[in-house]
Write a protein that holds these residues in place. Structure first.
Motif, PDB file in Angstrom:
ATOM      1  N   GLN A   1       0.829  -1.206   0.000  1.00  0.00           N
ATOM      2  CA  GLN A   1       0.000   0.000   0.000  1.00  0.00           C
ATOM      3  C   GLN A   1       0.870   1.266   0.000  1.00  0.00           C
ATOM      4  O   GLN A   1       0.612   2.234   0.711  1.00  0.00           O
ATOM      5  CB  GLN A   1      -0.978  -0.013   1.185  1.00  0.00           C
ATOM      6  CG  GLN A   1      -1.910  -1.213   1.125  1.00  0.00           C
ATOM      7  CD  GLN A   1      -3.192  -1.037   1.908  1.00  0.00           C
ATOM      8  OE1 GLN A   1      -3.891  -0.032   1.744  1.00  0.00           O
ATOM      9  NE2 GLN A   1      -3.490  -1.994   2.759  1.00  0.00           N
ATOM     10  N   HIS A   2       1.901   1.198  -0.823  1.00  0.00           N
ATOM     11  CA  HIS A   2       2.816   2.341  -0.974  1.00  0.00           C
ATOM     12  C   HIS A   2       3.480   2.213  -2.337  1.00  0.00           C
ATOM     13  O   HIS A   2       4.274   1.289  -2.575  1.00  0.00           O
ATOM     14  CB  HIS A   2       3.868   2.349   0.137  1.00  0.00           C
ATOM     15  CG  HIS A   2       4.551   3.671   0.287  1.00  0.00           C
ATOM     16  ND1 HIS A   2       5.471   4.149  -0.619  1.00  0.00           N
ATOM     17  CD2 HIS A   2       4.433   4.634   1.260  1.00  0.00           C
ATOM     18  CE1 HIS A   2       5.903   5.317  -0.234  1.00  0.00           C
ATOM     19  NE2 HIS A   2       5.285   5.657   0.913  1.00  0.00           N
TER      20      HIS A   2
ATOM     21  N   ASP B   1      -8.044   3.693  -2.907  1.00  0.00           N
ATOM     22  CA  ASP B   1      -8.428   5.051  -2.530  1.00  0.00           C
ATOM     23  C   ASP B   1      -7.139   5.817  -2.296  1.00  0.00           C
ATOM     24  O   ASP B   1      -6.232   5.338  -1.600  1.00  0.00           O
ATOM     25  CB  ASP B   1      -9.281   5.043  -1.261  1.00  0.00           C
ATOM     26  CG  ASP B   1     -10.659   4.418  -1.518  1.00  0.00           C
ATOM     27  OD1 ASP B   1     -11.111   4.472  -2.677  1.00  0.00           O
ATOM     28  OD2 ASP B   1     -11.244   3.871  -0.564  1.00  0.00           O
ATOM     29  N   ARG B   2      -7.021   6.962  -2.877  1.00  0.00           N
ATOM     30  CA  ARG B   2      -5.798   7.733  -2.799  1.00  0.00           C
ATOM     31  C   ARG B   2      -6.012   8.981  -1.939  1.00  0.00           C
ATOM     32  O   ARG B   2      -6.958   9.742  -2.174  1.00  0.00           O
ATOM     33  CB  ARG B   2      -5.325   8.110  -4.198  1.00  0.00           C
ATOM     34  CG  ARG B   2      -4.896   6.884  -5.032  1.00  0.00           C
ATOM     35  CD  ARG B   2      -4.828   7.200  -6.508  1.00  0.00           C
ATOM     36  NE  ARG B   2      -4.283   6.070  -7.292  1.00  0.00           N
ATOM     37  CZ  ARG B   2      -5.006   5.036  -7.697  1.00  0.00           C
ATOM     38  NH1 ARG B   2      -6.308   4.965  -7.392  1.00  0.00           N
ATOM     39  NH2 ARG B   2      -4.442   4.070  -8.401  1.00  0.00           N
ATOM     40  N   GLU B   3      -5.165   9.154  -0.956  1.00  0.00           N
ATOM     41  CA  GLU B   3      -5.206  10.339  -0.092  1.00  0.00           C
ATOM     42  C   GLU B   3      -3.797  10.907  -0.022  1.00  0.00           C
ATOM     43  O   GLU B   3      -2.938  10.401   0.696  1.00  0.00           O
ATOM     44  CB  GLU B   3      -5.710   9.993   1.310  1.00  0.00           C
ATOM     45  CG  GLU B   3      -7.151   9.483   1.328  1.00  0.00           C
ATOM     46  CD  GLU B   3      -7.628   9.166   2.738  1.00  0.00           C
ATOM     47  OE1 GLU B   3      -6.885   9.515   3.699  1.00  0.00           O
ATOM     48  OE2 GLU B   3      -8.695   8.574   2.881  1.00  0.00           O
ATOM     49  N   GLY B   4      -3.565  11.927  -0.832  1.00  0.00           N
ATOM     50  CA  GLY B   4      -2.215  12.501  -0.915  1.00  0.00           C
ATOM     51  C   GLY B   4      -1.271  11.475  -1.495  1.00  0.00           C
ATOM     52  O   GLY B   4      -1.518  10.914  -2.570  1.00  0.00           O
ATOM     53  N   ARG B   5      -0.185  11.190  -0.782  1.00  0.00           N
ATOM     54  CA  ARG B   5       0.789  10.206  -1.246  1.00  0.00           C
ATOM     55  C   ARG B   5       0.443   8.788  -0.789  1.00  0.00           C
ATOM     56  O   ARG B   5       1.091   7.831  -1.206  1.00  0.00           O
ATOM     57  CB  ARG B   5       2.187  10.576  -0.739  1.00  0.00           C
ATOM     58  CG  ARG B   5       2.727  11.867  -1.355  1.00  0.00           C
ATOM     59  CD  ARG B   5       4.158  12.085  -0.906  1.00  0.00           C
ATOM     60  NE  ARG B   5       4.730  13.281  -1.524  1.00  0.00           N
ATOM     61  CZ  ARG B   5       5.982  13.684  -1.332  1.00  0.00           C
ATOM     62  NH1 ARG B   5       6.783  12.980  -0.526  1.00  0.00           N
ATOM     63  NH2 ARG B   5       6.426  14.785  -1.912  1.00  0.00           N
ATOM     64  N   SER B   6      -0.572   8.713   0.055  1.00  0.00           N
ATOM     65  CA  SER B   6      -0.942   7.402   0.593  1.00  0.00           C
ATOM     66  C   SER B   6      -2.025   6.762  -0.285  1.00  0.00           C
ATOM     67  O   SER B   6      -2.864   7.451  -0.859  1.00  0.00           O
ATOM     68  CB  SER B   6      -1.453   7.543   2.028  1.00  0.00           C
ATOM     69  OG  SER B   6      -0.449   8.104   2.858  1.00  0.00           O
ATOM     70  N   ILE B   7      -1.966   5.419  -0.403  1.00  0.00           N
ATOM     71  CA  ILE B   7      -2.999   4.678  -1.116  1.00  0.00           C
ATOM     72  C   ILE B   7      -3.500   3.560  -0.214  1.00  0.00           C
ATOM     73  O   ILE B   7      -2.745   2.989   0.578  1.00  0.00           O
ATOM     74  CB  ILE B   7      -2.472   4.100  -2.445  1.00  0.00           C
ATOM     75  CG1 ILE B   7      -1.275   3.156  -2.200  1.00  0.00           C
ATOM     76  CG2 ILE B   7      -2.100   5.205  -3.428  1.00  0.00           C
ATOM     77  CD1 ILE B   7      -0.846   2.413  -3.444  1.00  0.00           C
ATOM     78  N   TYR B   8      -4.793   3.268  -0.342  1.00  0.00           N
ATOM     79  CA  TYR B   8      -5.410   2.231   0.479  1.00  0.00           C
ATOM     80  C   TYR B   8      -6.259   1.339  -0.419  1.00  0.00           C
ATOM     81  O   TYR B   8      -6.978   1.839  -1.290  1.00  0.00           O
ATOM     82  CB  TYR B   8      -6.283   2.849   1.570  1.00  0.00           C
ATOM     83  CG  TYR B   8      -5.540   3.815   2.467  1.00  0.00           C
ATOM     84  CD1 TYR B   8      -4.809   3.361   3.553  1.00  0.00           C
ATOM     85  CD2 TYR B   8      -5.568   5.191   2.194  1.00  0.00           C
ATOM     86  CE1 TYR B   8      -4.108   4.248   4.362  1.00  0.00           C
ATOM     87  CE2 TYR B   8      -4.882   6.089   2.988  1.00  0.00           C
ATOM     88  CZ  TYR B   8      -4.148   5.605   4.077  1.00  0.00           C
ATOM     89  OH  TYR B   8      -3.453   6.499   4.864  1.00  0.00           O
TER      90      TYR B   8
ATOM     91  N   ASN C   1      -9.273  -0.449  -1.623  1.00  0.00           N
ATOM     92  CA  ASN C   1     -10.697  -0.310  -1.335  1.00  0.00           C
ATOM     93  C   ASN C   1     -11.390  -1.662  -1.469  1.00  0.00           C
ATOM     94  O   ASN C   1     -10.742  -2.693  -1.682  1.00  0.00           O
ATOM     95  CB  ASN C   1     -11.327   0.767  -2.225  1.00  0.00           C
ATOM     96  CG  ASN C   1     -11.251   0.419  -3.708  1.00  0.00           C
ATOM     97  OD1 ASN C   1     -11.165  -0.756  -4.081  1.00  0.00           O
ATOM     98  ND2 ASN C   1     -11.276   1.441  -4.564  1.00  0.00           N
TER      99      ASN C   1
END
Length: 300
Positions: free
Chosen positions: A16-17, A49-56, A58
């Protein structure tokens, strides 16, 4: 969608990076991002789901990851299976042979082969040369051991392995039983016990007599050699066959033909069809095996 893309997705989903995943995979981050985007485009849904440089990952990504794990596991299993198939001395050989060779020669051959190649598996087919030809044409067998066979469908290669002599057999009570040799013309009026048509030996025997201008008086056509020997033993006629195993158990006399009659037996395969490594290895073993037998016979 390729296996490599699925592997990329699994690494990204696990870490997740994107940056760290790219480092692990030894590719650039833009190339990795493009690969993930291509998968999402094909599926029609976002997987992260992308939040800034972080991805998760879904819920779509989690569902897709379950399928990817199954696909990659199956892919690895298939790779291992084929590695075993192509490993020297391993794999399965689909091998056909004519009936007369199944009485002694092929069992001894397979027993010897199993000692040398313990990891090699065999799928064996015993049939007439005509049926072996059909199975070779269909790709159901890799190799066959028989007289030379020819096809109108595919190109077949045959490598001769050995030659065996054919003998006239007569009942022990027949006047000709006192002889040691005989000419084919001397049995032209005798009732003849033949092998059924469709057998390459039947075709060869017919050609021997045809070349002598003799029309056979065939009274019975048997499925296999021991039936022929049984009918001759019972006084029902004469025949022309190889010196099969167990022939001496019948009440028949074996006479050499003048001039001698021979049949050639070889290994055949489809020329332009893929031959598995195990089949290639076994084919070469057949050639060496019968060459060694020939050398031992010549020495003795």
């Amino acid at each position: 969608m390729e296996i490599e893309q699925l592997h990329y997705f699994k690494i990204v989903a696990t870490m997740q990076h994107m940056t760290r995943a790219a480092e692990v995979l030894s590719i650039s981050q833009p190339a990795l991002s493009k690969s993930i985007s291509n998968i999402e485009h094909v599926l029609g849904v976002p997987l992260f789901d992308r939040e800034g440089r972080s991805i998760y990952l879904n819920r779509f990504g989690q569902l897709f990851l379950q399928s990817v794990n199954i696909i990659l596991d199956e892919y690895e299993r298939i790779k291992e299976e084929f590695e075993d198939i192509i490993k020297p001395g391993s794999g399965e050989v689909s091998f056909g042979f004519i009936h007369t060779l199944g009485m002694e020669m092929v069992p001894e051959l397979i027993a010897t082969t199993s000692k040398i190649f313990p990891n090699m598996q065999f799928s064996l087919t015993q049939a007439t040369s005509l049926n072996l030809l059909k199975r070779l044409e269909e790709g159901a067998i890799d190799l066959c051991l028989s007289q030379k066979i020819e096809s109108k469908v595919i190109e077949i290669v045959t490598e001769e392995l050995f030659v065996e002599e054919l003998f006239v057999i007569v009942p022990n009570t027949h006047p000709l039983a006192k002889r040691k040799t005989i000419r084919l013309e001397e049995i032209k009026s005798e009732p003849f016990i033949a092998i059924k048509k469709g057998n390459s030996l039947r075709q060869l025997v017919d050609e021997f007599f045809l070349n002598e201008g003799i029309e056979l008086n065939t009274t019975f056509a048997a499925e296999e050699m021991h039936t022929v020997a049984g009918f001759v033993s019972a006084g029902m006629g004469v025949s022309l066959i190889p010196n099969i195993k167990g022939l001496d158990d019948y009440k028949v006399k074996r006479l050499k033909v003048d001039p001698p009659c021979y049949r050639s037996v070889g290994v055949s395969w489809a020329k332009n069809r893929y031959l598995p490594p195990a089949a290639m290895e076994f084919k070469q073993y057949l050639v060496d095996y019968f060459q060694n037998r020939k050398n031992q016979t010549n020495e003795s």
